[in-house]
Design an enzyme around this catalytic site. Sequence first.
Site, PDB file in Angstrom:
ATOM      1  N   TYR A 127      -3.711   1.656  -5.288  1.00 16.68           N
ATOM      2  CA  TYR A 127      -4.641   0.519  -5.405  1.00 16.68           C
ATOM      3  C   TYR A 127      -4.786  -0.154  -4.046  1.00 16.68           C
ATOM      4  O   TYR A 127      -3.948  -0.008  -3.163  1.00 16.68           O
ATOM      5  CB  TYR A 127      -4.147  -0.488  -6.448  1.00 16.68           C
ATOM      6  CG  TYR A 127      -2.891  -1.243  -6.053  1.00 16.68           C
ATOM      7  CD1 TYR A 127      -1.637  -0.741  -6.367  1.00 16.68           C
ATOM      8  CD2 TYR A 127      -2.963  -2.447  -5.355  1.00 16.68           C
ATOM      9  CE1 TYR A 127      -0.487  -1.424  -6.017  1.00 16.68           C
ATOM     10  CE2 TYR A 127      -1.814  -3.147  -5.000  1.00 16.68           C
ATOM     11  CZ  TYR A 127      -0.566  -2.630  -5.332  1.00 16.68           C
ATOM     12  OH  TYR A 127       0.571  -3.308  -4.971  1.00 16.68           O
ATOM     13  N   CYS A 128      -5.892  -0.866  -3.888  1.00 19.70           N
ATOM     14  CA  CYS A 128      -6.106  -1.714  -2.715  1.00 19.70           C
ATOM     15  C   CYS A 128      -6.951  -2.906  -3.168  1.00 19.70           C
ATOM     16  O   CYS A 128      -7.128  -3.118  -4.366  1.00 19.70           O
ATOM     17  CB  CYS A 128      -6.758  -0.935  -1.580  1.00 19.70           C
ATOM     18  SG  CYS A 128      -8.403  -0.314  -1.990  1.00 19.70           S
ATOM     19  N   THR A 129      -7.485  -3.678  -2.231  1.00 24.70           N
ATOM     20  CA  THR A 129      -8.145  -4.940  -2.579  1.00 24.70           C
ATOM     21  C   THR A 129      -9.331  -4.747  -3.520  1.00 24.70           C
ATOM     22  O   THR A 129      -9.391  -5.318  -4.604  1.00 24.70           O
ATOM     23  CB  THR A 129      -8.633  -5.652  -1.301  1.00 24.70           C
ATOM     24  OG1 THR A 129      -7.555  -5.648  -0.360  1.00 24.70           O
ATOM     25  CG2 THR A 129      -9.076  -7.071  -1.587  1.00 24.70           C
TER      26      THR A 129
END
Length: 304
Positions: free
Chosen positions: A187-189
């Site tokens: 996951y990321c932003t």
Amino acid sequence: MPEGHRANENEAWKILLYYQYVEIENPEEFTYHHLRFCKQLGLKGRILISKLGINGTVGGPDEACDAYIEAMRQDPRFADMQFKTSRGSDKTFKKMFVRTRSELVTMQYHEPMDPNTEGGKHIEPEELKNLYDQDEDFVIIDMRNKYEADIGKFKNAIVLDMENWKELPEIVEKELMKYKDKKVVTYCTGGIRCETGTVLLKKKGFKDVSQLHGGIHQYVQKFPEDHWEGELYVFDERVSLKINDKVLGHCFHCETSCSYYINCTNVECNKMMIMCPACRDEWNDGCSKECSAKPRPKELARDR
Ligand SMILES: [Zn+2]
Ligand SMILES: [Zn+2]
């Protein structure tokens, strides 16, 4: 790095975060017209355009943002682009930038990467929540920089010792190869870093790779209290968004629980660090005695 400011739910501007990997034939021309269009609408923010697509974050009054979304949806290339929203103000961005780049997220890997055909499987927030709720055997990897994860991350997430996205290929070799036969979720932003990040993992031999669609932004809007801990770091003047009451960060000087980022008062040092209110007073926003004695010139002073 931006200065510390806590985003407030009641603020007047809408902030959009979005990307789409899709061919843009003449990026320079697109950039030119897109900048004019954004300025006409009265938006501020940062948009990158490449042959491979668009990656942007812009803000404006609700009507301006809604008009932007509607206009983008008219273009078949962006008809199903996902817009993540949050609140901000006319101070969230300083200006309106639209720029042409060779990559949307700069990794400078030696092989071409096509997120549309080589990336990980997209999973929705509900699916990630289920993995946690049902205690499934999976490895969750935070694809962001360490300073982002220091103030908030998913429960049990692996945080990389990374300061810049360009370091990812090296970090994968050093820190992640032991998970290559596991079920992996990244996951990321807002999701865009995972688009190329998962391509890289698959090229390195990872067998079961999924990425959180819409990133943290999308997840915490649905499930702010489930499995996400702390604040969400953002790359604008707001610095971070408060999601729930957990505090993960620690003050640089006294280790008190705190998630408030500032830059060192000494402009030449400018070190980014978390600092509690008491230490901000005591150290005059400096990282060291030397820096504390060199306060920021008045014209660069910030609001406190
Ligand atoms: Zn402190
Ligand atoms: Zn300093």
